[in-house]
Design a protein around this motif. Structure first.
Motif, mmCIF file in Angstrom:
data_model
loop_
_atom_site.group_PDB
_atom_site.id
_atom_site.type_symbol
_atom_site.label_atom_id
_atom_site.label_comp_id
_atom_site.label_asym_id
_atom_site.label_seq_id
_atom_site.Cartn_x
_atom_site.Cartn_y
_atom_site.Cartn_z
ATOM 1 N N ASN A 1 0.692 5.757 10.952
ATOM 2 C CA ASN A 1 0.844 4.616 10.068
ATOM 3 C C ASN A 1 1.509 3.430 10.721
ATOM 4 O O ASN A 1 1.931 2.507 10.049
ATOM 5 C CB ASN A 1 1.652 5.060 8.837
ATOM 6 N N ASN A 2 1.637 3.446 12.018
ATOM 7 C CA ASN A 2 2.245 2.310 12.714
ATOM 8 C C ASN A 2 1.184 1.327 13.174
ATOM 9 O O ASN A 2 0.036 1.693 13.340
ATOM 10 C CB ASN A 2 3.022 2.812 13.954
ATOM 11 N N THR B 1 6.813 1.722 1.858
ATOM 12 C CA THR B 1 6.926 1.285 3.237
ATOM 13 C C THR B 1 6.619 -0.210 3.319
ATOM 14 O O THR B 1 6.105 -0.822 2.370
ATOM 15 C CB THR B 1 5.955 2.043 4.143
ATOM 16 N N GLU C 1 4.321 -1.380 4.924
ATOM 17 C CA GLU C 1 2.856 -1.483 4.909
ATOM 18 C C GLU C 1 2.270 -1.260 3.522
ATOM 19 O O GLU C 1 1.071 -1.403 3.317
ATOM 20 C CB GLU C 1 2.252 -0.467 5.881
ATOM 21 N N GLY C 2 3.108 -0.884 2.542
ATOM 22 C CA GLY C 2 2.649 -0.744 1.167
ATOM 23 C C GLY C 2 2.398 0.673 0.688
ATOM 24 O O GLY C 2 2.035 0.867 -0.472
ATOM 25 N N SER C 3 2.584 1.678 1.553
ATOM 26 C CA SER C 3 2.419 3.066 1.117
ATOM 27 C C SER C 3 3.629 3.487 0.295
ATOM 28 O O SER C 3 4.758 3.075 0.560
ATOM 29 C CB SER C 3 2.283 4.000 2.322
ATOM 30 N N LYS D 1 13.747 -5.971 7.946
ATOM 31 C CA LYS D 1 12.602 -5.083 8.200
ATOM 32 C C LYS D 1 13.077 -3.738 8.751
ATOM 33 O O LYS D 1 12.543 -3.229 9.733
ATOM 34 C CB LYS D 1 11.601 -5.741 9.167
ATOM 35 N N ASP E 1 10.622 2.387 11.997
ATOM 36 C CA ASP E 1 9.319 3.038 11.846
ATOM 37 C C ASP E 1 9.369 4.401 11.162
ATOM 38 O O ASP E 1 8.344 5.071 11.052
ATOM 39 C CB ASP E 1 8.656 3.196 13.223
ATOM 40 N N SER F 1 4.490 9.207 10.682
ATOM 41 C CA SER F 1 4.622 7.810 11.081
ATOM 42 C C SER F 1 3.724 7.446 12.244
ATOM 43 O O SER F 1 3.358 6.298 12.429
ATOM 44 C CB SER F 1 6.084 7.511 11.435
#
Length: 306
Positions: A305-306, A263, A265-267, A21, A48, A302
């Protein structure tokens, strides 16, 4: 730890490591990358994309290595169970070339895969990138440099399955810089080698697929407002094209040599260096927005988006 905005780097490349990760950042990091004797490449790690561990050495030129100048634009790909780094190198009496390096880990050290370079020995070349087609055939996509041919070219060659060398008989020109309507002739004032010379640039090719499976290519050159990122589409869906260019650059002012990654998160993010000024360049991140096959960029932070 370092903040992203404190990292001086050109040609940023992100490898997303799903097991740890962690995002790995590679790029042109040698302080003597333009005119001096180079030593290697450094890397950075982040959870991150905001703060980074590093720098840590991922490649140092071994004794007897053929090149000692212009260590540029490393990018890392996972292929056949190993991590391969493709990067540009040069030495006096030798043309600039793409060399393949290999490592068992993302932290390196990366070592040359063989004694020969991948690009044609009589051509000035840079910015090789890896593309594996539907038949699992590896290809090297690279730039034939404007300093030799005036109008830069983006070319392709098939590679052996171990990436040790190229199949020269498969060499083909995919397109030339002037095929894109937005490209202008640029006069350089960066290094002793290029100072005062003019030409039509191609650099930084990177392949990706749209949501509909369309094969697309990012690449950089100079437009009316400076260093810029173009977008090309393969009309056949194959690396051999033909390639059709967008009328306007995806990004047009003082930033380029881009790549795309997702990312955790999928972006889908695009990273580039900006500004295109020696010692001031920093890694920048933008969200890549796709709407009905058309693309735009949105500044990504970022913190949001965290």
């Amino acid at each position: 730890m370092m903040k992203r905005e404190d990292i001086q780097i050109r040609d940023p490349f992100i490898f997303r490591d799903d097991r740890s990760k962690t995002y790995y950042l590679y790029g042109t990091t040698d302080p003597n990358c333009w005119d001096g004797i180079c030593t290697g490449f450094d890397g950075y790690r982040s959870k991150d994309l905001k703060t980074f561990e590093g720098p840590f050495p991922v490649f140092r030129a071994p004794a007897g290595f053929w090149a000692n100048r212009n260590f540029w634009a490393p990018e890392v790909h996972f292929y056949n169970g190993k991590y391969y780094m493709l990067a540009s190198f040069k030495a006096s009496g030798f043309c600039r070339a793409t060399q393949a390096l290999v490592s068992d880990t993302l932290d390196g050290p990366f070592s040359p895969t063989g004694e020969s370079v991948l690009t044609p020995s009589e051509w000035e070349c840079l910015d090789g990138t890896l593309y594996v087609d539907k038949q699992k055939t590896p290809w090297l996509i690279f730039s034939h440099e404007w300093i030799q041919c005036h109008v830069g070219e983006v070319c392709a060659m098939q590679l052996e399955n171990d990436l040790s060398c190229a199949k020269v008989e498969t060499l083909q020109i995919l397109f030339r810089a002037t095929d894109a309507p937005w490209v202008t002739c640029h006069t350089f004032a960066i290094s002793n080698e290029n100072n005062g010379k003019s030409g039509f640039v191609t650099d930084g090719p990177f392949l990706f697929h749209g949501n509909n499976g369309e094969l697309l290519m990012l690449w950089s050159s100079f437009g009316q407002e400076g260093y810029a990122i173009g977008l090309a589409r393969s009309k056949s869906g194959e690396i051999t094209g033909p390639w059709e260019h967008e009328e306007q650059p995806l990004f047009k002012k003082d930033g380029g040599h881009a790549m795309i990654f997702k990312t955790f998160e999928g972006s889908r993010l695009l990273t580039m260096h900006m500004p295109n000024i020696v010692s001031a360049e920093r890694p920048q991140f933008f969200e890549l927005i796709e709407t009905n096959g058309r693309f735009s960029l949105k500044r990504w932070d970022s913190n949001e988006n965290n």
